[in-house]
Enzyme design. Structure first.
Site, PDB file in Angstrom:
ATOM      1  N   HIS A  72       0.817  -1.211   0.062  1.00  8.18           N
ATOM      2  CA  HIS A  72       0.116   0.075   0.029  1.00  8.18           C
ATOM      3  C   HIS A  72       0.941   1.125  -0.081  1.00  8.18           C
ATOM      4  CE1 HIS A  72      -2.044   2.928   2.219  1.00  8.18           C
ATOM      5  NE2 HIS A  72      -3.095   2.978   1.347  1.00  8.18           N
ATOM      6  N   GLU A  75       2.199   1.872  -3.523  1.00  3.14           N
ATOM      7  CA  GLU A  75       1.074   2.434  -4.217  1.00  3.14           C
ATOM      8  C   GLU A  75       1.139   3.994  -4.176  1.00  3.14           C
ATOM      9  OE1 GLU A  75      -2.927   3.920  -3.184  1.00  3.14           O
ATOM     10  OE2 GLU A  75      -3.011   1.829  -3.102  1.00  3.14           O
ATOM     11  N   HIS A  76       1.296   4.430  -2.761  1.00  3.59           N
ATOM     12  CA  HIS A  76       1.370   6.044  -2.590  1.00  3.59           C
ATOM     13  C   HIS A  76       2.510   6.484  -3.223  1.00  3.59           C
ATOM     14  CE1 HIS A  76      -1.876   7.163   0.727  1.00  3.59           C
ATOM     15  NE2 HIS A  76      -2.014   5.984   0.256  1.00  3.59           N
ATOM     16  N   GLU A 147      -4.554   7.851   7.468  1.00  2.00           N
ATOM     17  CA  GLU A 147      -5.441   7.089   6.752  1.00  2.00           C
ATOM     18  C   GLU A 147      -5.648   5.753   7.752  1.00  2.00           C
ATOM     19  OE1 GLU A 147      -3.736   5.748   2.904  1.00  2.00           O
ATOM     20  OE2 GLU A 147      -5.742   4.472   2.440  1.00  2.00           O
TER      21      GLU A 147
END
Lengths: 434, 425
Positions: A72, A75-76, A147
């Protein structure tokens, strides 16, 4: 377009077709023509998700672990390009873009009306040319931490992860996709780079394009634009390690108190040794969904009874997910009485195993699944994401409707018998603070 | 396949108070129908929301939840759902039906007509006992609605947004939550609810939309046969709400055991579909906080790393604007300062070419893609019509493209900060 193979997959029931080519690099490209549509949509996906935390990449001698949440985080990171954040670049072309990391996949996508090829070029470029700038990596930690906290205030997610943590003892499905504030602090450019080299190889990726476009133009553009480390095709190999998962659960019950109005309850059952690709994977997945729908949908006797008894509300549902050798069922929703609901669900499940499935119910449900599947083809996003998902599992989305049509009652009854193993059972409960 | 007719609804009056709008398109594999019944946002909200919940429990021919579900399954999984919309100070009950177009089914079976007949039966011919909804089922649905209203707190973003509205508009109908007020539930009984159903189902103005690969004239005749009964007693929803001035800014703080704080700001600007420079307000909101290139996302998230999300939303019937951001509780003042600085920058006309260009392009693409999204098109067309405006997608696109930075700054200068709400631990 030299060096590429092109196939066409058609489905007469759906009246759809998908064209396919493989680049010399090994990258698979699919295109679904949608005459008349204004929206054009593309997604570039890697078969890589949060469960891939222990692996031996190309050129590595030993499997080595990486910090939780890194898929994840990667991905950022890819969003940061030398020209600025890639979302700003898409915005300049008026396109909507996004990305998502799941347990088993990472997807980058955009949708636009105009300037499709500008956007497709951007998508291919930023996914294939990452820059790991240490100061950007540090900055991203603050955003991802927020997040994570956002998810920790989401009772639905907390309850779901609580169930997976309870069902599984060792399999990484029990770890939150985003990791923890502690685990992401250990992430650095070098580790990100290692994951990128291992999993963002063209042979581990799919580019899917859908819209009112010229087929030749799509394939030519993608072939020219995707550098995708040409020549690397033969040298890539990856060994993903998932620890052996016992049939027994970690614990039978997860409980947390949160700011909710009503308790949230989930009953789960795990499966191990689940096939991870091919026809067997598909028919098992479909038969399981079919079985769960028969047992717990709004048309079921169980729902009728539980709703009348006010043990469940409208949000009551059941789902099945299989990933990296394991599978699990989750049944539940909001309830005023988690213990009462659990007791009754377990009694109902025991009853199902004795009774089996009536032919009339089976035929009616088959119609519902067929209709539901056809309806999904209104959505470009559905076609792109599901086509990609099934390709990663060595299947074609169009096979689903044929497999559905040919699904036998015996397979569903087998699922009803074997899905609910008592030793693989756990419950998750979110209770109100006061 | 993409003809100009594709983009527009053909509208037919079926009878006084009932209109049908048809979009004939080959893009859909289904036939989609939406119904909008418009009432007022007032003391009847809770009762009105409860009516479709009672309707779901049974019809004359399908008297139970299960019988209904099975009937829809046999129609190749036709889907039927109800919904609630709050449009300014109107309260709209909607129904949505979608059935697979027969040309995709074995033997080209036609299921749409049966599905449509069932939709009518569910709304107009519920299962009644001695002329009333069944008491036990009304009691159960009251309970369910109570839980639904209370579970707003489960979603902290939504909860904060609602709480901000309630604090900001204490004397306006707009304060009401569209799902109603749990405190009103005990006073509702089966007989009263049946009267409520009778009062609106045949009285409120009804707008019907349909889209799919259908023949418009045949559809009009079909719908005229099914929904052609005139509205009774000529109920008319209230007119547009008058503008309300922001007084002195109020600061409200609420504590819950949360990990992340939610900061909400409410502004008044008074620009609506029917009043002021509407297109400029839309662009202004876009530059402020609709996109990832917008000022809020860029400055609160990307530059200061303070939040995962920071965005703004434009209310276009009363002329309000809301900003919401999820932040660490300790960063309250920092985040508030940065947010207010973005609003001030807009007022000064501090808008870069890139911000203006990206926002224009983004809206332009959104509108172009809207042409494929029939469910949204129906709602947009309905909402514009409610305000006495007609929605012409291409001309709206053109008008948005023409908005200048000066007009945007002018619209931004109308923003008055009314309320700051902070949900914290």
């Amino acid at each position: 377009m030299s060096g590429t193979v092109k196939n066409v997959f058609r489905n007469p029931t759906l009246q759809e077709e998908v064209q396919h080519a493989v680049l010399p690099s090994g990258l698979r490209i699919f295109f679904c023509p949608k005459p008349g549509f204004q929206k054009k949509y593309a997604c570039y996906s890697a078969y890589y998700g949060s469960v891939d935390r222990l692996f031996r990449g190309p050129g590595e001698s030993q499997p080595a672990p990486v910090p939780d949440g890194i898929a994840h985080f990667l991905e950022h990171t890819l969003f940061e390009t030398p020209q600025g954040n890639v979302s700003d670049l898409f915005s300049r072309n008026g396109a909507y873009n996004n990305a998502a990391t799941s347990f088993s996949t990472t997807t980058y996508l955009f949708a636009s009306g105009d300037r499709f090829y500008d956007n497709l070029g951007l998508l291919i470029d930023f996914v294939e040319n990452p820059v790991f700038q240490p100061e950007k990596v540090e900055k991203e930690k603050g955003i991802i931490e927020q997040e994570i906290y956002r998810y920790r205030d989401d009772p639905g997610w907390v309850g779901y992860m609580g169930l997976l943590e309870s069902l599984f003892q060792r399999h990484p499905i029990r770890i939150d996709i985003a990791g923890t504030p502690e685990s992401i602090r250990r992430i650095d450019s070098e580790t990100l780079h290692r994951c990128y080299r291992a999993f963002y190889h063209p042979r581990n990726m799919i580019l899917f394009v859908i819209g009112d476009l010229e087929s030749e133009a799509v394939f030519d553009f993608a072939a020219r634009r995707s550098k995708a480390r040409a020549g690397a095709a033969r040298s890539w190999e990856i060994e993903r390690s998932y620890p052996p998962e016992p049939a027994e659960v970690e614990r039978e019950r997860f409980e947390a108190r949160m700011e909710v109005a009503l308790p949230k309850f989930l009953l789960g059952f795990k499966e191990v040794g689940v096939p991870s690709s091919g026809r067997e994977f598909l028919s098992r997945e479909l038969a399981t969904e079919f079985a769960l729908d028969f047992l717990f949908s709004r048309a079921s006797d169980a729902f009728q009874e539980l709703y009348q008894a006010q043990l469940v509300l409208d949000d009551f549902s059941a789902s099945y997910h299989a990933c990296a050798g394991i599978g699990y069922v989750a049944v539940g929703g909001e309830t005023p009485d988690p213990e009462g609901l659990q007791r009754r669900l377990e009694e109902l499940i025991a009853g199902f195993r004795e009774r089996g499935l009536a032919t009339e119910d089976f035929e009616r449900q088959k119609r519902k699944f067929m209709g539901g599947f056809i309806r999904c083809f209104n959505s470009l996003e559905f076609i792109a994401s599901h086509y990609t998902y099934y390709r990663f599992h060595d299947l074609d989305l169009f096979e689903v409707i044929d497999t559905l049509a040919g699904l036998g009652k015996d397979l569903i009854e087998e699922r009803i018998q074997n899905l609910f193993s008592p030793q693989g059972k756990a419950a998750s409960v979110i209770l109100p603070k006061n | 396949m993409s003809s100009p007719a594709d983009l527009r609804f053909q509208r037919f009056p079926l009878c006084p108070g009932v209109h049908l709008s048809i979009n004939s398109t080959r893009k859909l594999k289904t036939v989609l129908v939406k119904l909008f019944f418009t009432g007022d946002l007032d003391g009847s909200v809770t009762r009105k929301v409860l009516v479709p919940m009672a309707l779901r429990r049974g019809t004359r021919n399908f008297p139970t939840l299960q019988a209904i579900a099975r009937h829809l399954e046999s129609l190749y999984g036709a889907s039927l759902a109800d919904g609630v919309l709050k449009i300014g100070e109107w309260h709209v009950i909607s129904f949505r039906l979608e059935a697979v177009n027969g040309r995709f089914l074995p033997g080209r079976q036609e299921v749409f007509q049966d599905a449509l007949r069932f939709l009518k039966e569910m709304i107009f011919d519920p299962f009644l006992e001695r002329g009333s909804f069944r008491a036990q089922e009304v009691a159960q649905e009251k309970h369910n609605l109570g839980r639904l209203i209370e579970s707003l707190v489960d979603d902290k973003d939504q909860y904060a947004a609602e709480r901000l509205i309630r604090e900001m508009c204490p004397d306006e109908p707009y304060r009401l939550y569209e799902y109603g007020d749990a405190a009103q539930l005990p006073a509702i009984d089966a007989a009263g609810l049946t009267r409520e159903w009778g009062a609106w189902v045949r009285a409120y103005p009804l707008e019907i939309y349909v889209a799919g690969d259908v023949e418009p004239v045949a559809m009009r005749d079909l719908f005229a046969g099914v929904f052609g009964e005139p509205r009774r007693n000529g109920f008319q929803p209230a007119g547009l709400p008058p503008p309300v001035a922001a007084g002195k800014t109020r600061f409200v703080e609420e504590r819950l055991a949360v990990n992340q704080g939610k900061l909400g700001l409410g502004f008044r600007h008074g620009i609506t579909y029917a009043r002021g420079d509407f297109e400029a307000a839309v662009l202004m909101n876009g530059i402020l906080g609709s996109f990832s290139h917008s000022k809020l996302f860029q400055n609160v998230r990307e530059k200061a790393s303070l939040a995962y999300d920071a965005h703004s939303a434009l209310e276009k019937t009363k002329g309000l604007l809301f900003i919401l951001s999820g932040i660490a509780v300790g960063n309250y003042q920092k985040a508030l300062d940065i947010i207010l600085a973005q609003v001030e920058a807009l007022k000064r006309g501090d808008i870069s070419e890139a911000e203006l260009g990206s926002t224009r392009e983004s809206f332009d693409n959104q509108l172009q893609m809207l042409k494929d999204n029939f469910s949204s098109l129906m709602e947009v067309d309905f909402v514009w019509r409610r305000h006495g405006q007609s929605f012409d997608l291409e001309s709206y696109r053109r008008r948005l493209r023409e908005v200048t930075g000066e007009r945007i700054a002018e619209a931004a200068r109308k923003l008055e900060l009314d309320t700051v709400y902070f949900l914290r631990n």
